[in-house]
Write an enzyme that holds these catalytic residues in place. Structure first.
Site, PDB file in Angstrom:
ATOM      1  N   HIS A 266       0.916  -1.189  -0.149  1.00 32.27           N
ATOM      2  CA  HIS A 266       0.108  -0.102   0.165  1.00 32.27           C
ATOM      3  C   HIS A 266       1.076   1.461   0.470  1.00 32.27           C
ATOM      4  O   HIS A 266       1.074   2.096  -0.811  1.00 32.27           O
ATOM      5  CB  HIS A 266      -0.922  -0.008   1.249  1.00 32.27           C
ATOM      6  CG  HIS A 266      -2.248  -0.718   1.255  1.00 32.27           C
ATOM      7  ND1 HIS A 266      -2.552  -1.762   0.171  1.00 32.27           N
ATOM      8  CD2 HIS A 266      -2.043  -1.584   2.388  1.00 32.27           C
ATOM      9  CE1 HIS A 266      -2.623  -2.795   0.601  1.00 32.27           C
ATOM     10  NE2 HIS A 266      -3.253  -3.035   2.408  1.00 32.27           N
TER      11      HIS A 266
ATOM     12  N   LYS B 264       0.134   0.240  13.967  1.00 28.28           N
ATOM     13  CA  LYS B 264      -1.094  -0.312  14.600  1.00 28.28           C
ATOM     14  C   LYS B 264      -1.122  -0.158  16.082  1.00 28.28           C
ATOM     15  O   LYS B 264      -0.075  -0.253  16.126  1.00 28.28           O
ATOM     16  CB  LYS B 264      -1.756  -2.307  14.400  1.00 28.28           C
ATOM     17  CG  LYS B 264      -1.545  -2.171  13.147  1.00 28.28           C
ATOM     18  CD  LYS B 264      -2.453  -4.009  13.188  1.00 28.28           C
ATOM     19  CE  LYS B 264      -2.818  -4.459  11.299  1.00 28.28           C
ATOM     20  NZ  LYS B 264      -3.554  -3.704  10.339  1.00 28.28           N
TER      21      LYS B 264
END
Ligand code: BG6
Length: 472
Positions: free
Chosen positions: A242, A328
């Site tokens: 990504h 995260k």
């Protein structure tokens, strides 16, 4: 006659069936059925949808799951549209190792007179070769194209090997590799924004740009995906695909034309000029508590955060640091690319005044996407001083509702349009860029959830640079 050479990847026939492998799985539940609902709502789905799964589910149970996944993901779904989706669904259960499963699938496609199907692999990557070669064993490789989910390999060697296997049964133009960021309107908007506004082009280079950084941050942890994630980590999960795709759209030269070939050619050139990331240009982190997540190995040193400095050795970008980070359990959920410009060569009037903040262009690529120009304006009062002001636009407010990434990608796969999918050389290049960091992983530093990752991430910044907190 067109002045451009023909693109072998365009003009593929539209599909007449959609086959979903992994139809009872997590990706189908979270993304694909909601996307099928939206396509149906917009009148863009008019083919049968055949699910294939190893479970012994009945059609009724399959439809019940599809219905509830639509209801979970869509606010106030239209029951008539949901019923139209259900009317298209059919499930084939069976063991992938059993030839009867593949013959059953071929019979099902025959019963719909299908000659051009989309075979969508929403399955664990280890199964891609088996499914592709099994399709070929019953001749279905001649009757459609495959859509392959990420992760596409786990390093250069495995990506090349997977490409070889797929190419042994499907030609490149019928292999559609998903990177769902390429399906996001907000990400594609980078390309249009850059190449529709001549204002930016003269300054979009090493002469005026000081640095570029791309952050993808999530507040969530691994959320039940511990066993899967622990084998992969942030570098493979998001940075290699990504984030590097976003970098390529920011860095590329204008494509010669709008077709897939020209866009992918320019992406490939960016990666060809990108230096492989050295281990000392990477900082890895792991949120405190990760090792207690279900499925995570004791003492795991898989990273849940990674930051890296990239360099693109091209005339446009040589010497400009590109910073990328992903994590995260961070302080906010955001995807943002920040282009930072050089300061003025000297202060205009008062040498003792505080130097102005540097100009920024911030592209917000997550929810509430848009663009912000951080500029300087005169501070009211007698002095010739400046202060920061933002000129911002929120794309949804300005432009209206846009389609979700999976909806667009499914529509493209059905229509036979490869532009928003990743080409083989581009994928192999991205693995080559991250390979040294995979071969010699640096130490993993703990960080607390709700922070911006380990402080060590500052180590890779050039003196005078800092990480920008994304605007959310
Ligand atoms: C996936 C990753 O590809 O992208 C996930 O495997 C991540 O770990 C997700 O959460 C993020 O996607 P988005 O569209 O929410 O930015």
């Amino acid at each position: 006659m067109s002045r451009l050479p023909a693109d072998p990847r365009v003009d593929q026939p539209a599909a007449d069936a959609l086959v979903l492998f992994g139809a009872t799985g997590d990706l189908a539940r979270r993304k694909l059925f909601p996307a099928l609902y939206q396509l149906t709502r917009h009148g863009e789905l008019d083919v049968p949808v055949i699910g294939v799964a190893r479970s012994d589910w009945t059609d009724d149970r399959f439809c019940a799951q599809a219905r509830s996944s639509i209801e979970d993901a869509v606010t106030d779904p239209d029951p008539a549209v949901v019923d139209r989706v259900m009317a298209r669904l059919h499930l084939i259960g069976g063991d992938y190792a059993d030839r009867a499963t593949w013959e059953g699938l071929r019979d099902a496609l025959d019963s719909h007179d299908s000659s051009q199907a989309v075979f969508y692999m929403a399955i664990p990557p280890g199964m891609f070769p088996q499914v592709a070669t099994s399709l070929a064993s019953v001749g279905l490789n001649e009757r459609g194209r495959i859509v392959v989910e990420k992760p596409f390999g786990r390093d250069v060697g495995s990506a090349v090997e997977l490409n070889e296997t797929l190419h042994s049964v499907f030609p490149e133009e019928r292999i559609f590799r998903i990177d769902h960021y390429l399906g996001k309107e907000s990400v594609e908007a980078l390309l249009v924004f850059r190449f529709s506004n001549t204002l930016l082009e003269p300054v979009w280079n090493r002469r005026y740009v000081r640095s570029i950084q791309v952050t993808m941050s999530e507040t969530i942890g691994v959320e039940g995906r511990g066993a899967f994630y622990d084998e992969i980590g942030a570098l493979r999960d998001v940075l290699q695909n990504h984030l590097l795709q976003v970098v390529s759209l920011l860095a590329m030269e204008p494509p010669v034309g709008p077709s897939a070939q020209f866009l992918h050619d320019e992406q490939a050139k960016v990666f060809a000029a990108m230096r492989p990331i050295e281990p000392d240009e990477v900082v890895r982190g792991q949120y405190v508590g990760y090792r207690d997540e279900p499925g995570v190995a004791d003492g795991s040193d898989t990273e849940t955060f990674v930051a890296a400095r990239l360099e693109i050795d091209s005339w446009r970008w040589a010497g400009v640091p590109w910073y990328v980070r992903v994590g995260k359990g961070l302080a906010a959920s955001a995807i943002e690319a920040v282009v930072e410009f050089q300061p003025p060569p000297r202060l205009l009037f008062d040498e003792s005044a505080t130097p102005p903040d540097r100009n920024l262009v911030r592209f917000r690529l997550g929810s509430r996407d848009g663009v912000t120009f951080a500029l300087q304006a005169k501070t009211p009062g007698p002095d010739l001083d400046s202060q920061p002001v933002d000129v911002a636009v929120d794309f949804e407010t300005a432009l209206g509702e846009r389609q979700g990434a999976y909806e667009r990608l499914l529509a493209d796969a059905l229509a036979g349009s490869p532009r928003r999918f990743a080409r083989t050389d581009v994928v192999e290049h991205t693995w080559r860029v991250v390979q040294p960091a995979l071969d010699a992983p640096s130490a993993v530093h703990p960080y607390f959830r709700g922070s911006w990752g380990p402080a060590e991430a500052d180590r890779i910044l050039v003196a005078g640079d800092h990480w920008f907190v994304p605007t959310v």
